[in-house]
Scaffold this active site. Structure first.
Site, PDB file in Angstrom:
ATOM      1  CG  ASP A   1     -50.620  69.655  42.849  1.00  0.00           C
ATOM      2  OD1 ASP A   1     -51.141  70.304  41.921  1.00  0.00           O
ATOM      3  OD2 ASP A   1     -50.324  70.161  43.951  1.00  0.00           O
TER       4      ASP A   1
ATOM      5  CG  HIS B   1     -60.398  79.127  59.610  1.00  0.00           C
ATOM      6  ND1 HIS B   1     -59.668  79.292  60.755  1.00  0.00           N
ATOM      7  CD2 HIS B   1     -59.498  79.061  58.601  1.00  0.00           C
ATOM      8  CE1 HIS B   1     -58.379  79.327  60.447  1.00  0.00           C
ATOM      9  NE2 HIS B   1     -58.252  79.200  59.142  1.00  0.00           N
TER      10      HIS B   1
ATOM     11  CG  ASN C   1     -59.754  77.573  46.690  1.00  0.00           C
ATOM     12  OD1 ASN C   1     -59.076  77.421  45.672  1.00  0.00           O
ATOM     13  ND2 ASN C   1     -59.264  78.085  47.804  1.00  0.00           N
TER      14      ASN C   1
ATOM     15  NE  ARG D   1     -52.516  80.813  63.214  1.00  0.00           N
ATOM     16  CZ  ARG D   1     -53.076  80.610  62.024  1.00  0.00           C
ATOM     17  NH1 ARG D   1     -54.370  80.828  61.860  1.00  0.00           N
ATOM     18  NH2 ARG D   1     -52.344  80.219  60.996  1.00  0.00           N
TER      19      ARG D   1
ATOM     20  CB  SER E   1     -48.075  68.190  46.096  1.00  0.00           C
ATOM     21  OG  SER E   1     -47.842  68.936  44.912  1.00  0.00           O
ATOM     22  N   GLY E   2     -48.884  71.424  47.633  1.00  0.00           N
ATOM     23  CA  GLY E   2     -48.267  72.722  47.915  1.00  0.00           C
ATOM     24  C   GLY E   2     -47.730  72.758  49.345  1.00  0.00           C
ATOM     25  CG  PHE E   3     -46.082  76.413  50.923  1.00  0.00           C
ATOM     26  CD1 PHE E   3     -44.733  76.227  51.171  1.00  0.00           C
ATOM     27  CD2 PHE E   3     -46.462  77.346  49.965  1.00  0.00           C
ATOM     28  CE1 PHE E   3     -43.771  76.970  50.501  1.00  0.00           C
ATOM     29  CE2 PHE E   3     -45.505  78.089  49.284  1.00  0.00           C
ATOM     30  CZ  PHE E   3     -44.157  77.906  49.545  1.00  0.00           C
ATOM     31  CB  THR E   4     -51.224  73.114  53.677  1.00  0.00           C
ATOM     32  OG1 THR E   4     -51.931  72.982  52.436  1.00  0.00           O
ATOM     33  CG2 THR E   4     -51.269  74.549  54.149  1.00  0.00           C
TER      34      THR E   4
END
Ligand SMILES: NC(=O)C1=CN([C@@H]2O[C@H](COP(=O)(O)OP(=O)(O)OC[C@H]3O[C@@H](n4cnc5c(N)ncnc54)[C@H](O)[C@@H]3O)[C@@H](O)[C@H]2O)C=CC1
Ligand SMILES: O=C([O-])CC(=O)C(=O)O
Length: 312
Positions: A36, A180, A100, A156, A13-16
């Site tokens: 989270d 990526h 991760n 981008r 539930s962070g920024f992204t």
């Protein structure tokens, strides 16, 4: 009997994660469960409640729940994984791999326990390797585990081209292949403005500069933010994938797919053009590449393999 709403779980539930939860709710793609770790349960519930209170203002219907209990994700049609650490200035995405990977394993176990037939979209970096980790851990078919990178990288590229030509972003299309990382492969030959090949509109020098800026586009934002990485455009990219899957749109989008011989690669997740719909990745599109493009893609695939080797 009315139509049943779809259920979308967003892990992290962070920024992204929070931004994605809001965007998919705003598009009324389904009800959203934001998950989270237990230590973050209150802030997660707070974000979910705050979003729910935006619904009457903006006029969207979606139930939004914050939780640390995976039982609340039961029966999800789609799970989006954003859990994990993000890089800071001076770090590469690959520096995040060990932390991760462990998070991916524990999250995936919980996810498939409650949603054994779901589709999973992975954002967490280094995303090609993390998508592979989730695939192996989940036991889901390859088409139901998909990574996000190409929509963002292409966005981008499109942003920089539209700026260069002072044109609407809507008319600019692009194509970014590969992992990526900084050796991703923007394919100029397949990129257009209103159907006109970009090579006819922009000089080689300027195109090379745009390609280079695209390759390091994530890092540009990391350096500006100072304490985290991009989240608006990543969340928008995840939302496009969620819509394509949940509405069975069969869109042609670059995604991270499991390859078994396509483009000459085996047992790897890598960014390629795909058809994405209700079944997940319904097709990997194989393009003819020039020798130079294939060499660039090989280099990018080698970088992904090197990260995977750290994990094995
Ligand atoms: N593939 C792509 O195009 C992009 C990938 N990313 C990656 O997405 C990830 C998330 O980025 P942000 O949201 O900005 O980071 P963030 O730090 O704002 O949020 C991450 C959240 O994950 C949570 N978390 C950690 N371990 C967890 C677990 N075991 N279970 C559930 N939640 C857990 C944290 O508590 C935190 O709230 C990073 O790895 C970042 O590099 C970010 C942008 C684009
Ligand atoms: O740069 C990062 O670490 C986050 C990311 O993947 C991106 O914004 O492309």
């Amino acid at each position: 009997m009315g139509l049943k709403r779809k259920k979308i779980s967003v892990i992290g539930s962070g920024f992204t994660g929070a931004t994605t939860a809001l965007m998919v709710a705003q598009k009324e793609l389904g009800d959203v469960v934001l998950v989270d770790i237990p230590d973050m349960e209150d802030p997660t519930k707070g974000k979910a409640l705050d979003m729910a209170e935006a619904a009457p203002v903006q006029g969207f219907d979606a139930k939004i729940t914050g939780t640390s209990n995976y039982a609340d994700t039961e029966g999800s049609d789609l799970v989006i994984i954003t859990a994990g650490i993000a890089r800071k200035p001076g770090m590469s995405r690959d520096d995040l791999v060990n932390t991760n990977a462990n998070i991916m394993k524990s999250v995936t176990k919980e996810v498939v326990q409650y949603s054994p037939n779901t589709t999973i979209v992975v954002l967490t970096n280094p995303v090609d390797a993390m998508t592979y980790t989730v695939f192996k851990e989940s036991g889901l078919p390859k088409e139901r585990v998909i990574g996000q990178s190409g929509i963002l990288d292409t966005a981008r590229f499109r942003t920089f081209v539209a700026e260069e030509l002072n044109l609407s972003v809507k008319d600019v299309t692009g194509f970014v292949l590969g992992g990526h990382g900084d050796d991703m492969v923007p394919l100029i030959r397949y990129s257009y403005a209103g159907g006109i090949p970009l090579e006819k509109l922009i000089s080689k020098d300027r195109l090379d500069a745009i390609v280079q800026r695209t390759r390091t586009g994530g890092g540009e934002i990391v350096n500006l933010l100072g304490n985290g990485s991009a989240y608006y455009a990543p969340a928008a990219s995840l939302t496009v994938m969620a819509e394509a899957i949940l509405k069975d749109q069969r869109r042609v989008l670059p995604t991270i797919a499991y390859l078994e011989g396509e483009y000459g690669y085996q047992d790897i997740y890598l960014g390629v053009p795909t058809i994405i719909g209700g079944e997940g990745i319904e097709e990997v599109i194989e393009l003819d590449l020039t020798k130079e493009e294939k060499a660039q893609l090989d280099k990018s695939a080698d970088s992904v393999k090197n990260v995977l080797n750290v994990l094995q």
